[in-house]
Design a protein around this motif. Structure first.
Motif, PDB file in Angstrom:
ATOM      1  N   LEU A   1      -2.661  14.104   0.874  1.00  0.00           N
ATOM      2  CA  LEU A   1      -3.815  13.334   1.318  1.00  0.00           C
ATOM      3  C   LEU A   1      -3.590  12.908   2.760  1.00  0.00           C
ATOM      4  CD1 LEU A   1      -4.224  10.964  -1.777  1.00  0.00           C
ATOM      5  CD2 LEU A   1      -5.796  12.796  -1.150  1.00  0.00           C
ATOM      6  N   THR A   2      -4.679  12.799   3.517  1.00  0.00           N
ATOM      7  CA  THR A   2      -4.567  12.222   4.855  1.00  0.00           C
ATOM      8  C   THR A   2      -4.370  10.722   4.717  1.00  0.00           C
ATOM      9  OG1 THR A   2      -6.939  11.812   5.065  1.00  0.00           O
ATOM     10  CG2 THR A   2      -6.122  13.986   5.784  1.00  0.00           C
ATOM     11  N   PRO A   3      -3.741  10.078   5.697  1.00  0.00           N
ATOM     12  CA  PRO A   3      -3.476   8.638   5.562  1.00  0.00           C
ATOM     13  C   PRO A   3      -4.722   7.808   5.276  1.00  0.00           C
ATOM     14  CG  PRO A   3      -2.198   9.531   7.371  1.00  0.00           C
ATOM     15  CD  PRO A   3      -3.098  10.640   6.905  1.00  0.00           C
ATOM     16  N   ARG A   4      -5.807   8.017   6.024  1.00  0.00           N
ATOM     17  CA  ARG A   4      -7.006   7.195   5.825  1.00  0.00           C
ATOM     18  C   ARG A   4      -7.670   7.474   4.480  1.00  0.00           C
ATOM     19  NH1 ARG A   4      -6.764   2.502   7.811  1.00  0.00           N
ATOM     20  NH2 ARG A   4      -5.930   2.566   9.916  1.00  0.00           N
ATOM     21  N   ALA A   5      -7.695   8.739   4.069  1.00  0.00           N
ATOM     22  CA  ALA A   5      -8.273   9.067   2.758  1.00  0.00           C
ATOM     23  C   ALA A   5      -7.440   8.428   1.650  1.00  0.00           C
ATOM     24  CB  ALA A   5      -8.341  10.581   2.577  1.00  0.00           C
ATOM     25  N   ALA A   6      -6.122   8.473   1.816  1.00  0.00           N
ATOM     26  CA  ALA A   6      -5.240   7.889   0.811  1.00  0.00           C
ATOM     27  C   ALA A   6      -5.435   6.373   0.729  1.00  0.00           C
ATOM     28  CB  ALA A   6      -3.783   8.222   1.149  1.00  0.00           C
ATOM     29  N   LEU A   7      -5.545   5.719   1.883  1.00  0.00           N
ATOM     30  CA  LEU A   7      -5.748   4.268   1.895  1.00  0.00           C
ATOM     31  C   LEU A   7      -7.082   3.878   1.267  1.00  0.00           C
ATOM     32  CD1 LEU A   7      -4.335   3.355   5.416  1.00  0.00           C
ATOM     33  CD2 LEU A   7      -3.440   2.567   3.226  1.00  0.00           C
TER      34      LEU A   7
ATOM     35  N   HIS B   1       4.824  28.825  -3.518  1.00  0.00           N
ATOM     36  CA  HIS B   1       3.708  28.416  -2.657  1.00  0.00           C
ATOM     37  C   HIS B   1       2.493  27.990  -3.483  1.00  0.00           C
ATOM     38  CE1 HIS B   1       5.875  29.588   0.892  1.00  0.00           C
ATOM     39  NE2 HIS B   1       6.088  30.803   0.388  1.00  0.00           N
ATOM     40  N   LYS B   2       2.190  28.759  -4.538  1.00  0.00           N
ATOM     41  CA  LYS B   2       1.063  28.394  -5.404  1.00  0.00           C
ATOM     42  C   LYS B   2       1.342  27.082  -6.136  1.00  0.00           C
ATOM     43  CE  LYS B   2      -0.856  33.004  -6.315  1.00  0.00           C
ATOM     44  NZ  LYS B   2      -1.131  34.021  -7.359  1.00  0.00           N
ATOM     45  N   ALA B   3       2.586  26.917  -6.579  1.00  0.00           N
ATOM     46  CA  ALA B   3       2.942  25.682  -7.298  1.00  0.00           C
ATOM     47  C   ALA B   3       2.784  24.459  -6.391  1.00  0.00           C
ATOM     48  CB  ALA B   3       4.369  25.778  -7.815  1.00  0.00           C
ATOM     49  N   LYS B   4       3.213  24.590  -5.137  1.00  0.00           N
ATOM     50  CA  LYS B   4       3.095  23.455  -4.215  1.00  0.00           C
ATOM     51  C   LYS B   4       1.638  23.110  -3.935  1.00  0.00           C
ATOM     52  CE  LYS B   4       7.553  23.674  -1.882  1.00  0.00           C
ATOM     53  NZ  LYS B   4       8.270  23.827  -0.606  1.00  0.00           N
ATOM     54  N   ARG B   5       0.800  24.151  -3.809  1.00  0.00           N
ATOM     55  CA  ARG B   5      -0.636  23.894  -3.606  1.00  0.00           C
ATOM     56  C   ARG B   5      -1.212  23.156  -4.807  1.00  0.00           C
ATOM     57  NH1 ARG B   5      -1.003  29.096  -1.287  1.00  0.00           N
ATOM     58  NH2 ARG B   5      -1.854  29.936  -3.229  1.00  0.00           N
ATOM     59  N   GLY B   6      -0.836  23.605  -5.995  1.00  0.00           N
ATOM     60  CA  GLY B   6      -1.341  22.960  -7.211  1.00  0.00           C
ATOM     61  C   GLY B   6      -0.891  21.514  -7.324  1.00  0.00           C
ATOM     62  N   PHE B   7       0.351  21.247  -6.952  1.00  0.00           N
ATOM     63  CA  PHE B   7       0.859  19.881  -7.055  1.00  0.00           C
ATOM     64  C   PHE B   7       0.273  18.983  -5.973  1.00  0.00           C
ATOM     65  CE2 PHE B   7       4.166  21.575  -9.895  1.00  0.00           C
ATOM     66  CZ  PHE B   7       4.138  20.583 -10.867  1.00  0.00           C
ATOM     67  N   ARG B   8      -0.127  19.568  -4.838  1.00  0.00           N
ATOM     68  CA  ARG B   8      -0.829  18.747  -3.837  1.00  0.00           C
ATOM     69  C   ARG B   8      -2.136  18.222  -4.414  1.00  0.00           C
ATOM     70  NH1 ARG B   8       1.220  22.229   0.405  1.00  0.00           N
ATOM     71  NH2 ARG B   8       2.602  20.967   1.739  1.00  0.00           N
TER      72      ARG B   8
ATOM     73  N   SER C   1       0.835  -1.209   0.000  1.00  0.00           N
ATOM     74  CA  SER C   1       0.000   0.000   0.000  1.00  0.00           C
ATOM     75  C   SER C   1       0.862   1.249   0.000  1.00  0.00           C
ATOM     76  CB  SER C   1      -0.933   0.004   1.213  1.00  0.00           C
ATOM     77  OG  SER C   1      -0.197  -0.050   2.425  1.00  0.00           O
ATOM     78  N   ALA C   2       2.048   1.152   0.620  1.00  0.00           N
ATOM     79  CA  ALA C   2       2.950   2.301   0.651  1.00  0.00           C
ATOM     80  C   ALA C   2       3.362   2.731  -0.749  1.00  0.00           C
ATOM     81  CB  ALA C   2       4.192   1.943   1.469  1.00  0.00           C
ATOM     82  N   ASN C   3       3.449   1.773  -1.684  1.00  0.00           N
ATOM     83  CA  ASN C   3       3.880   2.119  -3.038  1.00  0.00           C
ATOM     84  C   ASN C   3       2.991   3.192  -3.655  1.00  0.00           C
ATOM     85  OD1 ASN C   3       5.703   0.044  -2.746  1.00  0.00           O
ATOM     86  ND2 ASN C   3       4.534  -1.418  -3.946  1.00  0.00           N
ATOM     87  N   ALA C   4       1.698   3.066  -3.435  1.00  0.00           N
ATOM     88  CA  ALA C   4       0.747   3.965  -4.084  1.00  0.00           C
ATOM     89  C   ALA C   4       0.602   5.291  -3.354  1.00  0.00           C
ATOM     90  CB  ALA C   4      -0.617   3.279  -4.190  1.00  0.00           C
ATOM     91  N   ILE C   5       0.731   5.291  -2.042  1.00  0.00           N
ATOM     92  CA  ILE C   5       0.306   6.490  -1.313  1.00  0.00           C
ATOM     93  C   ILE C   5       1.357   7.119  -0.405  1.00  0.00           C
ATOM     94  CG2 ILE C   5      -2.100   5.736  -1.324  1.00  0.00           C
ATOM     95  CD1 ILE C   5      -1.687   4.954   1.638  1.00  0.00           C
ATOM     96  N   ALA C   6       2.529   6.491  -0.252  1.00  0.00           N
ATOM     97  CA  ALA C   6       3.517   7.037   0.690  1.00  0.00           C
ATOM     98  C   ALA C   6       3.903   8.463   0.338  1.00  0.00           C
ATOM     99  CB  ALA C   6       4.763   6.150   0.717  1.00  0.00           C
ATOM    100  N   THR C   7       4.090   8.729  -0.947  1.00  0.00           N
ATOM    101  CA  THR C   7       4.517  10.072  -1.330  1.00  0.00           C
ATOM    102  C   THR C   7       3.414  11.099  -1.077  1.00  0.00           C
ATOM    103  OG1 THR C   7       3.896   9.514  -3.598  1.00  0.00           O
ATOM    104  CG2 THR C   7       6.207   9.313  -3.024  1.00  0.00           C
TER     105      THR C   7
END
Length: 332
Positions: free
Chosen positions: A38-44, A165-172, A25-31
């Motif tokens: 993403l929050t851990p539970r939402a990501a899982l 800061h805007k770029a980081k928000r967009g990439f999130r 599961s870490a492969n898909a969501i660790a990053t």
């Protein structure tokens, strides 16, 4: 007894899928979790759903696993070989999960198949092992490393004048898409591996023949067990991938996930090669990190991970061979 052995082997195959899910599961969501996209539970939850969807995108990898690696004699001998192979994969998954080592569940399964086949005196298709397993095992991390570096370099150039800061928000936000792509690719790759061994069990037990379409129930239960395991989470390995190799920011996380997902889809649809999602995403993270500066990557941690990759197949093969020997003494 034959029916009992078939049911037991299928249950162990589904157990392998579950360990594969929480191990990988870490492969898909660790990053995405490490960059707080993403929050851990939402990501899982997202990863579990996308794993389920990915399992229904094809069947080429399942055919490679079920037909292209070892001969499977019918009857008790064949079922014992397959059962021992699965035990080898499950045991190695649990050992590497305990130590937080992102090794490959796929190669644990393949090592188990080869080790059990050799112990059971059945043929190993070495050309298939070389073409479909060994060569991709070496090539995919190289492609991931180079691809991650190039994708991140392109992102840095394209957004060189953007507000950080805007770029980081967009990439999130973009990471929700790239993480979903990783999870979809993981379902496409890893659920099919379980489907392949369940089909092998059915063929050995005389319930199916090679060339038949994969039964829908096999696809469904394989995907469900992978998804349930994914939702259980693999926090030990997630910390290794998300924090210990390099501290990732959202653009880096997006670049690693986009690279990994592209490689998984390409190999599945073009070559029907069952590659390791662990190898791909870990090497992509290393490549992305190297764009910052080479020593930004904790190469000591990376070295230990790569060493784990090399010992996975032989270690799982040894466990499977020992398991077959015990089964042979007790029951055959």
């Amino acid at each position: 007894m034959d029916t009992f052995a078939l049911i037991l082997t299928i249950l162990v195959a589904l157990g392998f899928a579950y360990t594969n899910g929480f191990h990988d599961s870490a492969n898909a969501i660790a990053t995405s979790v490490s960059t707080r996209a993403l929050t851990p539970r939402a990501a899982l939850a997202m990863a579990a759903v996308m794993n389920l969807a990915g399992a229904f995108l094809g069947s080429g990898i399942a055919k490679t696993v079920s037909e292209g690696l070892i001969d499977t004699p019918t009857g008790g001998q064949g079922m014992a070989i397959l059962f021992a192979a699965l035990l080898g994969g499950v045991v190695w998954n649990l050992v590497t999960w305990y130590f937080g080592l992102p090794s490959s569940s796929s190669h644990a399964l393949f090592g188990g198949l080869v080790g059990a086949a050799l112990a059971g005196g059945t043929a190993v298709h070495w050309s298939g092992v070389l073409d479909k397993i060994v060569i991709p095992m070496f090539l995919s991390p190289v492609v991931g490393l180079v691809g991650g570096y190039l994708v991140m370099t392109a992102i840095m150039w394209i957004f060189r004048r953007a507000n950080p800061h805007k770029a980081k928000r967009g990439f999130r936000i973009a990471q929700t898409v790239s993480a979903a792509g990783m999870a979809l690719g993981h379902g496409l790759q890893d659920a099919q591996k379980t489907m392949g061994v369940v089909v092998m069990a059915l063929v050995i037990g005389g319930a199916e023949t090679y060339g038949d379409p994969i039964p829908v129930w096999v696809k469904l239960v394989s995907a469900l067990m992978l998804s349930l395991g994914t939702y259980a989470g693999g926090w030990r390995i997630m910390r290794t991938l998300g924090r210990k190799i390099i501290e990732l920011d959202p653009p880096q996380g997006f670049a690693a996930e986009a690279t990994g997902a592209s490689i998984m889809f390409g190999t599945a649809f073009l070559f029907k090669a069952p590659i390791s999602t662990t190898h791909v995403i870990t090497s992509a993270i290393m490549g992305v990190g190297a764009t910052k500066r080479v020593n930004a990557v904790r190469w000591g941690v990376a070295k230990n991970i790569v060493l784990g990759w090399f010992i996975t197949m032989p270690a799982a093969a040894l466990v499977a061979a020992a398991a077959f020997s015990l089964i042979n003494l007790a029951f055959l």
